[in-house]
Design a protein around this motif. Sequence first.
Motif, PDB file in Angstrom:
ATOM      1  N   GLU A  88       0.857  -1.185   0.000  1.00 22.33           N
ATOM      2  CA  GLU A  88       0.000   0.000   0.000  1.00 22.33           C
ATOM      3  C   GLU A  88       0.889   1.229   0.000  1.00 22.33           C
ATOM      4  OE1 GLU A  88      -3.330   2.256   2.827  1.00 22.33           O
ATOM      5  OE2 GLU A  88      -2.415   0.374   3.466  1.00 22.33           O
ATOM      6  N   GLN A 116     -10.191   8.486   5.697  1.00 20.76           N
ATOM      7  CA  GLN A 116      -9.048   8.366   4.786  1.00 20.76           C
ATOM      8  C   GLN A 116      -7.838   9.200   5.216  1.00 20.76           C
ATOM      9  OE1 GLN A 116      -8.834   6.363   1.968  1.00 20.76           O
ATOM     10  NE2 GLN A 116     -10.746   5.498   2.711  1.00 20.76           N
ATOM     11  N   ASP A 168      -7.471  -3.549  -4.197  1.00 22.68           N
ATOM     12  CA  ASP A 168      -8.702  -3.392  -3.422  1.00 22.68           C
ATOM     13  C   ASP A 168      -9.927  -3.327  -4.330  1.00 22.68           C
ATOM     14  OD1 ASP A 168      -7.762  -0.899  -4.362  1.00 22.68           O
ATOM     15  OD2 ASP A 168      -8.980   0.184  -2.912  1.00 22.68           O
ATOM     16  N   THR A 219      -6.552  -3.508   0.630  1.00 22.04           N
ATOM     17  CA  THR A 219      -7.468  -4.277   1.464  1.00 22.04           C
ATOM     18  C   THR A 219      -6.720  -4.843   2.670  1.00 22.04           C
ATOM     19  OG1 THR A 219      -8.982  -6.147   1.537  1.00 22.04           O
ATOM     20  CG2 THR A 219      -7.102  -6.374   0.074  1.00 22.04           C
ATOM     21  N   SER A 229     -12.591   5.529  -0.653  1.00 19.66           N
ATOM     22  CA  SER A 229     -11.299   5.221  -1.270  1.00 19.66           C
ATOM     23  C   SER A 229     -11.162   5.902  -2.628  1.00 19.66           C
ATOM     24  CB  SER A 229     -11.115   3.712  -1.412  1.00 19.66           C
ATOM     25  OG  SER A 229     -12.119   3.164  -2.245  1.00 19.66           O
ATOM     26  N   SER A 230     -12.294   6.051  -3.343  1.00 18.51           N
ATOM     27  CA  SER A 230     -12.252   6.726  -4.648  1.00 18.51           C
ATOM     28  C   SER A 230     -11.820   8.178  -4.517  1.00 18.51           C
ATOM     29  CB  SER A 230     -13.623   6.661  -5.326  1.00 18.51           C
ATOM     30  OG  SER A 230     -13.937   5.345  -5.679  1.00 18.51           O
ATOM     31  N   SER A 277      -1.773  -1.234  -4.376  1.00 17.77           N
ATOM     32  CA  SER A 277      -2.833  -0.231  -4.443  1.00 17.77           C
ATOM     33  C   SER A 277      -2.506   0.938  -3.518  1.00 17.77           C
ATOM     34  CB  SER A 277      -4.187  -0.830  -4.062  1.00 17.77           C
ATOM     35  OG  SER A 277      -5.212   0.115  -4.248  1.00 17.77           O
ATOM     36  N   ARG A 328      -8.088   5.653 -11.130  1.00 17.52           N
ATOM     37  CA  ARG A 328      -7.074   4.776 -10.543  1.00 17.52           C
ATOM     38  C   ARG A 328      -5.859   4.588 -11.427  1.00 17.52           C
ATOM     39  NH1 ARG A 328      -8.354   1.058  -6.419  1.00 17.52           N
ATOM     40  NH2 ARG A 328     -10.334   1.508  -5.432  1.00 17.52           N
ATOM     41  N   SER A 383      -2.888  10.359   3.970  1.00 19.81           N
ATOM     42  CA  SER A 383      -2.722   9.217   3.061  1.00 19.81           C
ATOM     43  C   SER A 383      -2.602   9.659   1.610  1.00 19.81           C
ATOM     44  CB  SER A 383      -3.929   8.273   3.203  1.00 19.81           C
ATOM     45  OG  SER A 383      -5.123   8.940   2.872  1.00 19.81           O
ATOM     46  N   HIS A 391      -8.079   8.157  -4.695  1.00 19.94           N
ATOM     47  CA  HIS A 391      -7.619   7.819  -6.043  1.00 19.94           C
ATOM     48  C   HIS A 391      -7.845   8.973  -7.023  1.00 19.94           C
ATOM     49  CE1 HIS A 391      -6.512   3.651  -5.344  1.00 19.94           C
ATOM     50  NE2 HIS A 391      -7.580   3.546  -4.581  1.00 19.94           N
ATOM     51  N   THR A 394      -4.966   2.240  -1.685  1.00 21.11           N
ATOM     52  CA  THR A 394      -5.821   1.943  -0.534  1.00 21.11           C
ATOM     53  C   THR A 394      -5.998   0.431  -0.484  1.00 21.11           C
ATOM     54  OG1 THR A 394      -7.740   2.335  -1.956  1.00 21.11           O
ATOM     55  CG2 THR A 394      -7.059   4.134  -0.504  1.00 21.11           C
ATOM     56  N   SER A 434     -17.422   6.136  -3.154  1.00 18.81           N
ATOM     57  CA  SER A 434     -16.752   5.483  -2.027  1.00 18.81           C
ATOM     58  C   SER A 434     -15.612   6.369  -1.527  1.00 18.81           C
ATOM     59  CB  SER A 434     -16.204   4.112  -2.436  1.00 18.81           C
ATOM     60  OG  SER A 434     -15.173   4.257  -3.377  1.00 18.81           O
TER      61      SER A 434
END
Length: 591
Positions: free
Chosen positions: A49, A378, A169, A201, A341-342, A197, A321, A227, A345, A199, A339
């Motif tokens: 990560e 995040q 992820d 998993t 995490s998006s 990735s 991504r 992050s 990205h 983010t 989301s």
Amino acid sequence: MLTQNWNELDVKLSAPVRKTLKELKFLKMTPVQAASIPLLLQGKDVAAEAVTGSGKTLAFLIPLLELLRRREEKWKKFEIGAIVISPTRELATQISQVLAKFLEKLPVFKQVLLVGGSTVKDDVEQLRKGCNIIIATPGRLEDILTNCKEINLAGAIKSLELLVLDEADRLLDLGFYATINTILRYLPRLRRTGLFSATQTKELEQLIRAGLRNPAIVTVQESDDVSTPLHLSNFYSIVDPDKKIAYTINFIKSKGVNMKYMIFFSTCACVEYFSEVMKAMLNSTKVLAIHGKMKNKRHKIFEEFQALENGLLICTDVMARGIDIPEVDWVIQYDPPSSASSFVHRCGRTARIGKEGNALLLLSETEDAYVDFIKRNQRVEMKQLADQCLDPSFVEECLKCMRQLQQEDRLVFDKANRAVVSYIQSYQKHECSLILRLKDLDLGRVFMGFGLLKAPRMPESKGRDISFFVEMDVDLNSIAYKNKQREQARLEKLKNYKDTGVWPTKGKRPVKNTEPWSEKKKTKLEKQGKKKVRKEKQKRREENNPGIKKRKRKNVMNEEDLKELANDIALIKRFKKKKMTDQEFETAFGI
């Protein structure tokens, strides 16, 4: 971000790899490369990560090449040693382009790119020419593994050395769950696996499913507090929904049209519509659009934007991504992503490999809690951008432009209505539905923000206050398509509708004479009521007269019945063997 030289690695890289790194001007390693490469070369599984733009592609491509090169036995022409799976065709193409630079110095290895946009037949022809490395999207790889009998890909991957899941992820979530499971069933268990990735998993079950039994976890952060890259400045602005498009265009003009912008929307329909609006409002700037429903156009548009010195790319999360586009100055998120995490990205399309960049998120007053949510979820800190002085006349000018575009071409009118419906539906399904609630959204302002001519009929707006919306006094049937063929077809349907009262539908299915929902429900309730009354009457009758209860019949044959059946069977046998005449048989059976 850059740290030590390549020759300081614990393992020595081959001369062709070092020479290519020098030509590409990658003179130093990033932390994720320094941590991941030795682990993979030592035969360990890795789950890495690292923030966006930290050099993850080289972190798996270099060990991939070294592992293939080190095998003592020579690789066959069609023997797959490594597979890299990526969620989008743009990212897969980008990885393939980087790998191609290294393979110029290592011609003994061949790669094939398996993505949508080309036919399966073309892919099979490429594989037949020879292949040792596959870069693919999940759908196309699964298709060739399971359905393509022209080539035995399942047999060619038995010697697989390394599997890489880029943007792991995303690949391991529900969207690709079945596809990835199918692919993994074909792969040998004795292989190395790398998950990469921004983010990653953390679910142990997901890691095991991907084939990692005892993985080395690599987490590289530029700071313990955030992050996202240190050189990325994150901002947000509070903007009313009816002023969003005016604010965005004014922001771009104020910052300068000589910059490179990426603007993210929540749906494909929004990209289709607002790209038309921005082309009209920013006619001196190159405006491009990409979304997931585009097929053959996507690659061409992506390459065109990469080559531009300045311009706008309007897109969905299909471009969020891993995509490396040079010198993106601003990432504007028109809507909060589906989301958390998006969000990271999307921001990561700028400020890559130590360069500076900026990201802006537009929120309405009812969505301001999203800022704190992103900070907690995040670890991304956002600063509120100083309020821009937005001239009311410019807001009116944008509204006028949107409505004018719709009246000039019915196609734009259709796009506007599809866009607003898709936006409201996606908002309703948002991951952060506790913060971003549809009931808090002022639909009247939203309709004005899309420049609609009339308020659309949709269940979500039933009973809602949309008094802020001011519709235009225009006959919608008078709006024509610029395309003459499409307009001719529409006029024929309109004439048919005026004659019959029924709008012609596509295909051969007849139009159903549906009854109103209220009547249907009334009939259903009446039937349920009658059934309930009958059950109660039956229950009372049985309680008052226990003797009338129905008994189950037992299908048991007595001895006399069995004897009679045996005689009948004997008679039939004798008749079949022609031991009795027709008359004797009929007499015996009593016919």
